[in-house]
Motif scaffolding. Structure first.
Motif, PDB file in Angstrom:
ATOM      1  N   CYS A 251      53.129  41.526  34.728  1.00 15.28           N
ATOM      2  CA  CYS A 251      53.788  42.772  34.341  1.00 15.28           C
ATOM      3  C   CYS A 251      53.722  42.912  32.835  1.00 15.28           C
ATOM      4  O   CYS A 251      53.687  41.910  32.113  1.00 15.28           O
ATOM      5  CB  CYS A 251      55.247  42.742  34.801  1.00 15.28           C
TER       6      CYS A 251
ATOM      7  N   PHE B  67      56.184  44.422  31.274  1.00 14.18           N
ATOM      8  CA  PHE B  67      57.585  44.354  30.862  1.00 14.18           C
ATOM      9  C   PHE B  67      58.135  42.971  31.220  1.00 14.18           C
ATOM     10  O   PHE B  67      57.492  42.212  31.961  1.00 14.18           O
ATOM     11  CB  PHE B  67      58.442  45.395  31.593  1.00 14.18           C
TER      12      PHE B  67
ATOM     13  N   CYS C  28      61.745  42.679  32.280  1.00 13.51           N
ATOM     14  CA  CYS C  28      63.124  43.155  32.483  1.00 13.51           C
ATOM     15  C   CYS C  28      64.084  41.975  32.632  1.00 13.51           C
ATOM     16  O   CYS C  28      63.775  41.000  33.339  1.00 13.51           O
ATOM     17  CB  CYS C  28      63.203  44.057  33.705  1.00 13.51           C
TER      18      CYS C  28
ATOM     19  N   CYS D 158      64.876  40.608  36.014  1.00 18.85           N
ATOM     20  CA  CYS D 158      63.744  40.310  36.892  1.00 18.85           C
ATOM     21  C   CYS D 158      62.961  39.080  36.452  1.00 18.85           C
ATOM     22  O   CYS D 158      62.580  38.260  37.271  1.00 18.85           O
ATOM     23  CB  CYS D 158      62.825  41.524  36.941  1.00 18.85           C
TER      24      CYS D 158
ATOM     25  N   ASN E 237      56.752  50.618  37.148  1.00 13.27           N
ATOM     26  CA  ASN E 237      57.632  50.786  35.986  1.00 13.27           C
ATOM     27  C   ASN E 237      57.236  52.011  35.173  1.00 13.27           C
ATOM     28  O   ASN E 237      57.883  52.345  34.190  1.00 13.27           O
ATOM     29  CB  ASN E 237      57.657  49.517  35.120  1.00 13.27           C
TER      30      ASN E 237
HETATM   31 FE1  SF4 Z   1      58.119  44.139  35.545  1.00 10.15          FE
HETATM   32 FE2  SF4 Z   1      60.590  44.995  35.209  1.00 10.15          FE
HETATM   33 FE3  SF4 Z   1      59.206  45.636  37.440  1.00 10.15          FE
HETATM   34 FE4  SF4 Z   1      60.082  43.143  37.018  1.00 10.15          FE
HETATM   35  S1  SF4 Z   1      61.323  44.984  37.320  1.00 10.15           S
HETATM   36  S2  SF4 Z   1      58.101  43.684  37.728  1.00 10.15           S
HETATM   37  S3  SF4 Z   1      59.789  42.924  34.796  1.00 10.15           S
HETATM   38  S4  SF4 Z   1      58.815  46.261  35.318  1.00 10.15           S
END
Ligand code: SF4
Ligand code: SAM
Length: 337
Positions: free
Chosen positions: A30, A32, A34, A37, A107
């Motif tokens: 990913c 990001f 988060c 997560c 996302n």
């Molecule tokens: Fe990526 Fe956030 Fe989705 Fe997890 S929740 S996969 S970190 S965008």
């Protein structure tokens, strides 16, 4: 549109539940991180361990032949996988040939450049995850995302005719002050808003006990300020929906922690490495990659039967103040949220 001919041997588990919905994690990676997560320093899978597109297509085909009508691509972030639109096009071509619907959870960071292609491949609906409309807060929650990219992606998706539902993880002390403004914004743009309770999956960056916000409590607070009418929209998933008279939109609540939704579960989850998880909150799994690589389509089909025999009755997440560790070591990005 539904399948013309019923499947010969539908996938039915020991509890009589029909599995008709497959979620496929196409990557654990990913752009990001988060806080709820992933950890800041995630180790991702070596590329060689990840299913090739032909393998994902073979597995999806085996499910469709056994009556699966809905597929959702997720991750990690599905749109960061290289050449992802090739897979979307191949699976999209199955719509009307056994498959009713192909959707994605994203996302939104790469949506601007892919929105039109998704629509052309037959995708009609997207879930976009967005927890705040405040740029600084967005950067803090995602650790490396830019709010403007996601908003531009949402604009592009709507321009391409895609229906959007916003998924917001509701966190006490983090974004609970934005729930009403997010609802006004989403409903004002003709998008649904679904609130999600944080789940204890994998070691991450926040204290989940402190940020846990029971959505039942939130629902009751909102019900004092808005006219909420329960909708009968059942998806076989964890969401419950209400119509909000004042905004004219739909509000969803995903309550894995405070409400058990397992009795109507119709879904299974394929990881990027080909493990089929039978429950988001349990470890029961079948290795479809090995079945396919070692035994071809016949072994793959037998593995689906095996999966139906071990799909657990349900999960039991509990927020326990005496046990700070996650209920399950596996991150959501591994199982595919
Ligand atoms: Fe990526 Fe956030 Fe989705 Fe997890 S929740 S996969 S970190 S965008
Ligand atoms: N990257 C994509 C995205 O964020 O939409 C798809 C994968 S992400 C794992 C899918 C969904 O899971 C997102 O809506 C995210 O907010 C949610 N999620 C991730 N970890 C979670 C957790 N621990 N508890 C509740 N929801 C979580």
């Amino acid at each position: 549109m539904t399948t013309a001919t019923p499947p010969v041997r539908p996938l039915v588990d020991r509890y009589g539940r029909h599995v008709s919905y497959l979620r496929i994690s196409v990557t654990d990676r990913c752009d990001f991180r988060c806080v709820y997560c992933m950890a800041e320093d995630m180790t991702f899978l070596p590329k060689k361990d990840v299913l090739r597109f032909e393998e994902i297509e073979a597995i999806a085909g085996a499910f469709i032949a056994r009556g699966t009508t809905r597929i959702r691509l997720t991750g990690g972030e599905p749109l960061v996988r290289r050449d992802i639109m090739d897979l979307v096009a191949t699976l999209g071509a199955k719509i009307g040939h056994g498959l009713d619907e192909l959707t994605l959870t994203t996302n939104g960071s790469q949506l601007r450049r892919h929105a039109q292609g998704l629509a052309e491949a037959g995708v009609r609906r997207l879930n976009v995850s967005l927890d705040t409309l405040d740029a600084a807060r967005f950067a803090a929650i995602t650790r490396r995302g830019r709010l403007d990219d996601v908003l531009a992606g949402i604009d592009a998706a709507q321009a391409a005719g895609l229906a959007i539902k916003i998924n917001m993880v509701a966190m006490r002390g983090v974004n609970d002050d934005e729930i009403e403004s997010m609802m006004a914004w989403a409903h004002g743009r003709d998008m649904g808003l679904t609130l999600i309770e944080g789940m204890p999956l994998g070691e991450v960056g926040i204290d989940r006990v402190d940020s846990y916000l029971p959505l039942r409590e939130l629902h009751d607070t909102l019900a004092r300020r808005y006219t909420l009418t329960k909708l009968d929209k059942r998806t076989g998933g964890p969401a419950r929906y209400v119509h909000v008279a004042e905004t004219g939109g739909v509000l969803g609540f995903i309550t894995p922690m405070s409400h058990n939704f397992c009795e109507s579960c119709n879904r299974v989850r394929l990881t990027a490495t080909g493990q089929l998880f039978l429950c988001l909150g349990q470890d029961d799994q079948v290795n479809l990659r090995d079945a396919l690589r070692e035994g071809g389509p016949v072994a793959l089909d037998a593995a689906l039967d095996q999966a139906m025999l071990i799909k657990p009755k349900g999960h039991d997440f509990v927020i326990d103040r005496t046990r700070p560790e996650p209920a399950l070591g596996r991150h959501m990005s591994v199982t595919g949220g």
